[in-house]
Design a protein around this motif. Structure first.
Motif, PDB file in Angstrom:
ATOM      1  N   ARG A 220      91.981  37.315  17.610  1.00  0.00           N
ATOM      2  CA  ARG A 220      92.920  36.206  17.405  1.00  0.00           C
ATOM      3  C   ARG A 220      92.590  35.385  16.165  1.00  0.00           C
ATOM      4  O   ARG A 220      93.373  34.538  15.761  1.00  0.00           O
ATOM      5  CB  ARG A 220      92.912  35.294  18.640  1.00  0.00           C
ATOM      6  CG  ARG A 220      93.354  35.970  19.920  1.00  0.00           C
ATOM      7  CD  ARG A 220      93.084  35.099  21.153  1.00  0.00           C
ATOM      8  NE  ARG A 220      93.931  33.917  21.169  1.00  0.00           N
ATOM      9  CZ  ARG A 220      93.472  32.674  21.254  1.00  0.00           C
ATOM     10  NH1 ARG A 220      92.173  32.440  21.307  1.00  0.00           N
ATOM     11  NH2 ARG A 220      94.299  31.651  21.290  1.00  0.00           N
ATOM     12  N   GLN A 221      91.364  35.618  15.590  1.00  0.00           N
ATOM     13  CA  GLN A 221      90.913  34.829  14.449  1.00  0.00           C
ATOM     14  C   GLN A 221      90.951  33.340  14.781  1.00  0.00           C
ATOM     15  O   GLN A 221      91.315  32.504  13.939  1.00  0.00           O
ATOM     16  CB  GLN A 221      91.766  35.130  13.203  1.00  0.00           C
ATOM     17  CG  GLN A 221      91.598  36.534  12.656  1.00  0.00           C
ATOM     18  CD  GLN A 221      90.235  36.755  12.034  1.00  0.00           C
ATOM     19  OE1 GLN A 221      89.923  36.195  10.987  1.00  0.00           O
ATOM     20  NE2 GLN A 221      89.398  37.562  12.682  1.00  0.00           N
ATOM     21  N   SER A 222      90.559  33.018  16.010  1.00  0.00           N
ATOM     22  CA  SER A 222      90.637  31.641  16.473  1.00  0.00           C
ATOM     23  C   SER A 222      89.842  31.488  17.765  1.00  0.00           C
ATOM     24  O   SER A 222      89.667  32.446  18.514  1.00  0.00           O
ATOM     25  CB  SER A 222      92.097  31.244  16.708  1.00  0.00           C
ATOM     26  OG  SER A 222      92.181  29.970  17.311  1.00  0.00           O
ATOM     27  N   CYS A 223      89.358  30.257  17.979  1.00  0.00           N
ATOM     28  CA  CYS A 223      88.739  29.895  19.261  1.00  0.00           C
ATOM     29  C   CYS A 223      89.622  28.903  19.999  1.00  0.00           C
ATOM     30  O   CYS A 223      89.141  28.159  20.866  1.00  0.00           O
ATOM     31  CB  CYS A 223      87.353  29.291  19.037  1.00  0.00           C
ATOM     32  SG  CYS A 223      86.126  30.488  18.480  1.00  0.00           S
ATOM     33  N   SER A 224      90.887  28.847  19.635  1.00  0.00           N
ATOM     34  CA  SER A 224      91.808  27.914  20.273  1.00  0.00           C
ATOM     35  C   SER A 224      91.917  28.217  21.759  1.00  0.00           C
ATOM     36  O   SER A 224      91.903  29.373  22.173  1.00  0.00           O
ATOM     37  CB  SER A 224      93.190  27.998  19.623  1.00  0.00           C
ATOM     38  OG  SER A 224      93.715  29.296  19.760  1.00  0.00           O
ATOM     39  N   GLY A 225      92.008  27.162  22.539  1.00  0.00           N
ATOM     40  CA  GLY A 225      92.087  27.317  23.983  1.00  0.00           C
ATOM     41  C   GLY A 225      90.732  27.360  24.657  1.00  0.00           C
ATOM     42  O   GLY A 225      90.658  27.354  25.884  1.00  0.00           O
ATOM     43  N   LEU A 226      89.651  27.408  23.861  1.00  0.00           N
ATOM     44  CA  LEU A 226      88.300  27.393  24.419  1.00  0.00           C
ATOM     45  C   LEU A 226      87.689  26.009  24.236  1.00  0.00           C
ATOM     46  O   LEU A 226      87.904  25.352  23.218  1.00  0.00           O
ATOM     47  CB  LEU A 226      87.407  28.420  23.720  1.00  0.00           C
ATOM     48  CG  LEU A 226      87.717  29.900  23.930  1.00  0.00           C
ATOM     49  CD1 LEU A 226      86.714  30.744  23.151  1.00  0.00           C
ATOM     50  CD2 LEU A 226      87.688  30.273  25.399  1.00  0.00           C
ATOM     51  N   SER A 227      86.912  25.583  25.218  1.00  0.00           N
ATOM     52  CA  SER A 227      86.173  24.326  25.105  1.00  0.00           C
ATOM     53  C   SER A 227      84.762  24.635  24.658  1.00  0.00           C
ATOM     54  O   SER A 227      84.043  25.383  25.318  1.00  0.00           O
ATOM     55  CB  SER A 227      86.149  23.599  26.455  1.00  0.00           C
ATOM     56  OG  SER A 227      85.214  22.542  26.426  1.00  0.00           O
ATOM     57  N   ILE A 228      84.342  24.061  23.524  1.00  0.00           N
ATOM     58  CA  ILE A 228      82.992  24.310  23.038  1.00  0.00           C
ATOM     59  C   ILE A 228      81.959  23.716  23.986  1.00  0.00           C
ATOM     60  O   ILE A 228      80.833  24.236  24.124  1.00  0.00           O
ATOM     61  CB  ILE A 228      82.809  23.758  21.609  1.00  0.00           C
ATOM     62  CG1 ILE A 228      81.519  24.312  21.002  1.00  0.00           C
ATOM     63  CG2 ILE A 228      82.835  22.243  21.594  1.00  0.00           C
ATOM     64  CD1 ILE A 228      81.360  24.018  19.525  1.00  0.00           C
TER      65      ILE A 228
END
Length: 294
Positions: A220-228
């Motif tokens: 996805r080239q993204s960590c969107s939707g994940l909580s660090i």
């Protein structure tokens, strides 16, 4: 009765680890709820993680490990089922329900143009009137975003300190009230062979569980939707989980008995740091922080 220092440290580390895993689920559950989606999470990641936790719990009970290890195993399984239930609800049940809504039914509720309406919509006016509201919503969203700076750093540091405090204070309260006593583990005894097999199976699942999530982020080239914060607390939990075992005893047979659980907890730290690297890399690529609600 005076408690040996090794048992006290083991109890404190175990209690902090338990606190980390108790609060671990909250940031990701909130992230999914706020986005009304769990697309950022890899389904395979959660399934493999659940398999690891089931093997971990059965093996820990079979090997008669420390009560803190068994308690964590039980809680791990509960957390996994809650996360999977939310993922199934948002990504399958809710999305299927939305797709079932006929287009014609949506059109029925759309008012037609009146005789006084302009032929072309006044897009400039509509942007002007909607902009303040959108701006307010974006500002609030950024203020409470798990990946906004400096709010992110402050919130994460405070959260970690609270977990450390709650875990340590919880153990002292349990010790003073008699709810937690000397563990009485016997380091010189070997674990049953079946328990060791389950322990190594759980380690294998733990060591491979994050790979699908890393691949999903890469695809996805993204960590969107994940909580660090979810992964930060996971790191704290794994570190203190391993420390609770190591601080109790360094006797050969005891370490051999607990090797699978040490591999499962400490071995996953490398993959957690890979995910942290993805947060940093994709955050910079997107100009300041992963997008939410992918």
């Amino acid at each position: 009765m005076q408690l040996p220092i090794n048992e006290a440290l083991s109890g404190i580390f175990g209690s902090v680890s338990l606190a980390s895993w108790i609060f671990l689920i909250v940031p990701q559950l909130w992230e999914n709820f706020r986005n009304q989606s769990a697309e950022g999470l890899s389904t395979l990641f959660l399934i493999i993680w659940l398999l690891g936790d089931i093997c971990n719990l059965i093996g820990a009970l079979w090997a008669r490990l420390l009560p803190t290890v068994v308690a964590l195993g039980i809680y791990f399984c509960l957390v996994d089922f809650i996360m999977l239930a939310q993922l199934i609800y948002y990504n399958h049940y809710r999305s299927r329900k939305r797709h079932r809504l006929p287009q014609t039914r949506r059109a029925e509720h759309r008012p037609g143009p009146s005789a006084t309406d302009p032929l072309l919509p006044d897009t400039e006016a509509s942007h002007t009137t909607k902009h303040p509201a959108h701006q307010r919503r974006d500002s609030l969203s950024q203020a409470f975003s798990d990946n906004s700076s400096p709010n992110e750093a402050i919130r994460n540091v405070v959260s970690v300190f609270l977990v450390l405090f709650v875990g340590t204070a919880g153990w002292f309260v349990a010790w003073k009230t008699g709810a937690w006593g000397p563990q009485g583990d016997t380091p010189d005894t070997m674990a049953p062979f079946g328990a060791l097999v389950l322990g190594y199976a759980s380690s294998f699942f733990y060591l491979t569980a994050r790979l699908p999530q890393i691949y999903t982020n890469l695809k996805r080239q993204s960590c969107s939707g994940l909580s660090i914060l979810f992964f930060i607390l996971s790191t704290v939990g794994n570190l203190t989980y391993g420390a609770s075992i190591l601080s109790f005893s360094l006797e050969h047979n005891y370490l051999l008995k607990n090797t699978p659980w040490l591999l499962g907890s400490i071995g996953t730290l490398v993959q957690d740091f890979v995910i942290f690297g993805q947060f940093v890399y994709y955050g910079r690529a997107q100009g300041g922080g992963p997008r939410h609600g992918a």
